[in-house]
Design a protein around this motif. Structure first.
Motif, short mmCIF file in Angstrom:
data_model
loop_
_atom_site.label_atom_id
_atom_site.label_comp_id
_atom_site.label_asym_id
_atom_site.label_seq_id
_atom_site.Cartn_x
_atom_site.Cartn_y
_atom_site.Cartn_z
N LEU A 150 0.46 -0.86 -0.51
CA LEU A 150 -0.16 -0.12 0.66
C LEU A 150 0.86 1.29 -0.33
N GLU A 151 -0.10 1.96 -1.27
CA GLU A 151 1.27 3.24 -0.98
C GLU A 151 0.46 4.65 -0.44
N GLN A 152 1.03 5.52 0.73
CA GLN A 152 0.02 5.97 1.78
C GLN A 152 0.24 7.64 0.75
N ALA A 153 -1.34 7.65 0.53
CA ALA A 153 -1.32 9.01 0.54
C ALA A 153 -1.80 9.78 0.66
N ARG A 154 -1.32 10.90 0.25
CA ARG A 154 -1.59 12.09 1.39
C ARG A 154 -2.82 12.91 0.86
N ALA A 155 -3.07 13.71 1.57
CA ALA A 155 -3.81 15.15 0.64
C ALA A 155 -3.79 16.25 0.81
N VAL A 156 -3.02 17.11 -0.17
CA VAL A 156 -2.20 18.37 -0.56
C VAL A 156 -3.30 18.92 -0.47
N SER A 157 -3.11 20.54 0.37
CA SER A 157 -4.65 21.30 -0.03
C SER A 157 -3.96 22.78 -0.04
N GLN A 158 -3.64 23.31 -0.80
CA GLN A 158 -3.45 25.05 -0.61
C GLN A 158 -3.30 25.60 0.21
N THR A 159 -5.08 25.60 -0.65
CA THR A 159 -6.08 27.13 0.13
C THR A 159 -7.13 26.42 0.42
N ASN A 160 -7.53 26.66 1.92
CA ASN A 160 -8.99 26.33 2.32
C ASN A 160 -9.57 26.77 1.07
N PRO A 161 -10.68 25.67 0.93
CA PRO A 161 -11.49 25.52 -0.54
C PRO A 161 -13.08 27.45 0.03
N ALA A 162 -12.80 27.76 1.45
CA ALA A 162 -14.23 28.62 1.45
C ALA A 162 -13.73 29.71 1.09
N GLN A 163 -11.77 29.85 1.65
CA GLN A 163 -11.03 30.88 1.61
C GLN A 163 -11.20 31.34 -0.15
#
Length: 183
Positions: A58-71
């Motif tokens: 299994l490969e570890q997947a990381r969620a990359v969030s540059q900005t907040n969607p609300a912003q």
């Protein structure tokens, strides 16, 4: 029985036994081909096993969030609001826009038409007669769940034992008997 002194001697003896080194030429070639096919099959099976093990990791997947969607939505809406404000200020100051608004206020959209609409006289219009719909027929279906328990044929007589919902259970009926106003 010979005593083996090293791994090399054991491998050499095994090679002679598997390939038929000491036997005739035609049989020796067939044995070598079978041995090579065996080695290739073994190598392929090991390679397939290793590929399967690699696929199961299994490969570890990381969620990359540059900005907040609300912003992001807020910044997008702020730019739209600023564009609307600029446009409304330009329209309120522009003399042509003011003239167009004054002209449109002077117009009456619901006034009488400028030209007469000629309607045919009432005598020429064909009358529409009401068509009576066909009568509604309600079909009273026999009850669902009729259970036939037994059939007896004695000579010319046919008799059955039935459970009829709403009428009774274990009823003995003959051909032509009626229940619930039906045959």
């Amino acid at each position: 029985m010979e005593e083996r002194t090293s791994w090399g001697g054991a491998v050499g003896t095994a090679w002679e036994n598997l390939t038929g080194y000491s036997s005739e030429g035609n049989i020796r070639v067939i044995r070598v081909v079978f041995f090579l096919v065996f080695l290739l099959g073994t190598a392929w099976a090991v390679w397939s096993y290793l590929q399967g093990i690699e696929l199961m990791e299994l490969e570890q997947a990381r969620a990359v969030s540059q900005t907040n969607p609300a912003q992001a939505d807020e910044s997008r809406l702020n730019t739209m609001i600023s564009q609307v404000k600029v446009t409304s200020e330009l329209r309120s100051v522009s003399p042509r826009t003011v003239e167009m608004m004054q002209e449109s206020l002077a117009k009456y959209p619901f006034r009488e038409p400028l030209f007469e609409v000629a309607l045919p006289p009432a005598e020429d219009i064909p009358s529409i007669t009401a068509v009576e719909p066909p009568p509604v027929v309600y079909i009273d279906y026999p009850p669902e769940g009729l259970t036939l328990k037994a059939i007896m044929i004695v000579g010319r007589q046919h008799v059955a034992v039935m459970d009829i919902p709403g009428v009774g259970e274990g009823m003995i009926v003959r051909a032509g008997d009626t229940f619930m106003q039906r045959k």
